[in-house]
Design a protein around this motif. Structure first.
Motif, PDB file in Angstrom:
ATOM      1  N   UNK A  42       0.835  -1.201   0.000  1.00 28.43           N
ATOM      2  CA  UNK A  42       0.000   0.000   0.000  1.00 28.43           C
ATOM      3  C   UNK A  42       0.870   1.251   0.000  1.00 28.43           C
ATOM      4  N   UNK A  43       0.437   2.272  -0.717  1.00 24.31           N
ATOM      5  CA  UNK A  43       1.145   3.554  -0.718  1.00 24.31           C
ATOM      6  C   UNK A  43       0.659   4.417   0.438  1.00 24.31           C
ATOM      7  N   UNK A  48      -3.793   7.172   3.551  1.00 19.85           N
ATOM      8  CA  UNK A  48      -4.527   8.404   3.831  1.00 19.85           C
ATOM      9  C   UNK A  48      -5.982   8.307   3.432  1.00 19.85           C
ATOM     10  N   UNK A  49      -6.228   7.698   2.269  1.00 22.85           N
ATOM     11  CA  UNK A  49      -7.604   7.514   1.800  1.00 22.85           C
ATOM     12  C   UNK A  49      -8.391   6.577   2.720  1.00 22.85           C
ATOM     13  N   UNK A  50      -7.715   5.565   3.270  1.00 19.66           N
ATOM     14  CA  UNK A  50      -8.383   4.633   4.188  1.00 19.66           C
ATOM     15  C   UNK A  50      -8.819   5.358   5.461  1.00 19.66           C
ATOM     16  N   UNK A  51      -7.944   6.246   5.965  1.00 20.06           N
ATOM     17  CA  UNK A  51      -8.289   7.045   7.154  1.00 20.06           C
ATOM     18  C   UNK A  51      -9.452   7.982   6.827  1.00 20.06           C
ATOM     19  N   UNK A  52      -9.387   8.598   5.630  1.00 19.71           N
ATOM     20  CA  UNK A  52     -10.459   9.513   5.212  1.00 19.71           C
ATOM     21  C   UNK A  52     -11.784   8.770   5.051  1.00 19.71           C
ATOM     22  N   UNK A  53     -11.734   7.514   4.563  1.00 21.61           N
ATOM     23  CA  UNK A  53     -12.963   6.728   4.369  1.00 21.61           C
ATOM     24  C   UNK A  53     -13.684   6.533   5.692  1.00 21.61           C
ATOM     25  N   UNK A 106     -14.982   1.725   6.232  1.00 30.98           N
ATOM     26  CA  UNK A 106     -16.316   2.331   6.158  1.00 30.98           C
ATOM     27  C   UNK A 106     -17.238   1.755   7.235  1.00 30.98           C
ATOM     28  N   UNK A 107     -17.149   0.442   7.465  1.00 28.84           N
ATOM     29  CA  UNK A 107     -17.912  -0.166   8.564  1.00 28.84           C
ATOM     30  C   UNK A 107     -17.455   0.404   9.904  1.00 28.84           C
ATOM     31  N   UNK A 108     -16.147   0.645  10.027  1.00 32.22           N
ATOM     32  CA  UNK A 108     -15.620   1.250  11.249  1.00 32.22           C
ATOM     33  C   UNK A 108     -16.191   2.636  11.485  1.00 32.22           C
ATOM     34  N   UNK A 109     -16.327   3.419  10.410  1.00 33.16           N
ATOM     35  CA  UNK A 109     -16.913   4.754  10.531  1.00 33.16           C
ATOM     36  C   UNK A 109     -18.366   4.697  10.956  1.00 33.16           C
TER      37      UNK A 109
END
Length: 401
Positions: A42-43, A48-53, A106-109
């Protein structure tokens, strides 16, 4: 007549455990994320996108979850949130493709959107106005303690496999679900839920956002956003700032964060209630904003390890006291609409958590000191906003209760 905190000890312990577990789970995975990135190829952008999701999903679901907390009850939403959190951690641990990781975050959010207003509303329902600040201080301390213990415990568990912290987080979440089912009792009667539901039946995300502009709530919600915005901008670049400017090792950075977090948690547990009684929510919030802004500026001119440790301890303390002070004010102003207010609290927090790190990172690339100076400016703006905060509004809300 509501029971005292001592009489509600069993329920309060379960509730604090329920809010502690998600934040422990978040902390657990911190030590293994670099290794996980390498395994999954992963880059940094993807991370960053995963955290933003996570943050975006929580932002979008929080108003809806807040209304469901008022409509279907606190207990149900807490249990659903914990179950979804367990599932999200399990999926992340098992995931072998990036799309599965996005689903997990997303489930976490969604789980966070359910748990936060559920626990906040439940605590507000079972505590008196006089003891609510103490209970909210305990809740904030539980969140901080999860962050403190998580990374260390995660590093130990990771010795048995890089995916083990995720499985452990899922296991304790499912255990919390079972415990909550059998021990927690819904604090509101069916009649009370029906009455609240009737008032919120025709609401929507847009109408909830409009309701949040009510002068009774608006200033506090703006401060919630400012707090999340400034804190996330500050915390996002803390490790980078300490490494680039001072040359601190990861061990030294971890020591500063851990000591500061413990200091904040101890003060919250033993002093927060007394400080609210002496100063009131408004004065305590203003004091914390002043201290936070001044010390954020001071962070750009100090250099020794001890000075950085002391300044960071008191900045973290200011943030740690701000959070429960705002939550206490909002819970007092909410009356029977605890779910709505807690949901919007989560919404404005998520919004700040999305925008803050992005701007902090951009400013860091321009000048290493700019994110701290920016955080100070944001806090001074927040202080100016509190001047418009009328004590009469809080007094009127307390009459309704």
């Amino acid at each position: 007549m509501k029971k005292t905190i001592k009489e509600q000890k069993a329920a309060l312990i379960i509730l604090l455990s329920n809010i502690f577990i998600p934040f422990l789970g978040i902390g657990l995975i911190v030590p293994v994320m670099p290794s996980f990135m390498n395994i999954m190829h992963l880059s940094g952008k993807t991370m960053g996108y995963l955290i933003a999701a996570f943050a975006v999903t929580q932002l979008l679901l929080s108003p809806l979850a807040g209304r469901w907390v008022d409509r279907y009850g606190r207990k149900k939403m807490i249990i659903i949130g914990l179950f979804l959190f367990g599932v999200s951690e399990l999926i992340f641990g098992l995931g072998t493709h990036v799309s599965v990781l996005y689903l997990s975050r997303m489930l976490g959010g969604i789980s966070a959107a359910f748990i936060m207003p559920g626990v906040t509303g439940y605590i507000a329902d079972i505590t008196s106005i006089q003891e609510r600040s103490k209970a909210m201080g305990y809740m904030s301390a539980a969140i901080s303690t999860g962050y403190i213990i998580g990374p260390g415990l995660g590093g130990f568990i990771a010795e048995y496999g890089v995916r083990m912290p995720f499985y452990f987080a899922a296991a304790i979440a499912f255990l919390a679900v079972i415990t909550s089912i059998f021990i927690l009792k819904e604090p509101l009667t069916k009649e009370q839920l029906t009455e609240i539901s009737a008032n919120t039946k025709h609401t929507s995300l847009i109408s909830d956002l409009k309701r949040s502009l009510n002068p009774l709530y608006l200033i506090a919600f703006i401060i919630v956003f400012v707090l999340a915005f400034g804190l996330s901008a500050y915390e996002t670049i803390f490790s980078l700032f300490s490494d680039h400017k001072f040359g601190f090792t990861p061990k030294e950075i971890a020591a500063i964060i851990t000591i500061s977090s413990i200091f904040g948690a101890v003060v919250q547990i033993f002093m927060f209630g007394k400080m609210i009684d002496k100063l009131g929510e408004k004065k305590l919030i203003q004091l914390c904003l002043i201290i936070g802004a001044i010390l954020a500026v001071a962070s750009t001119v100090i250099s020794s390890f001890l000075a950085v440790l002391v300044v960071t301890c008191f900045i973290f303390l200011a943030f740690d006291l701000l959070r429960p002070a705002l939550t206490t004010f909002l819970s007092k102003a909410a009356g029977k609409e605890q779910g709505f207010v807690a949901g919007m609290n989560s919404t404005y927090t998520s919004l700040g958590n999305i925008v803050g790190p992005a701007i902090g990172g951009i400013l860091f690339d321009v000048n290493i000191n700019y994110p701290y100076l920016f955080a100070a400016v944001i806090m001074f703006i927040g202080l100016g906003i509190t001047v418009m905060w009328k004590e009469r509004q809080l007094a009127e809300s307390l009459v309704k209760n």
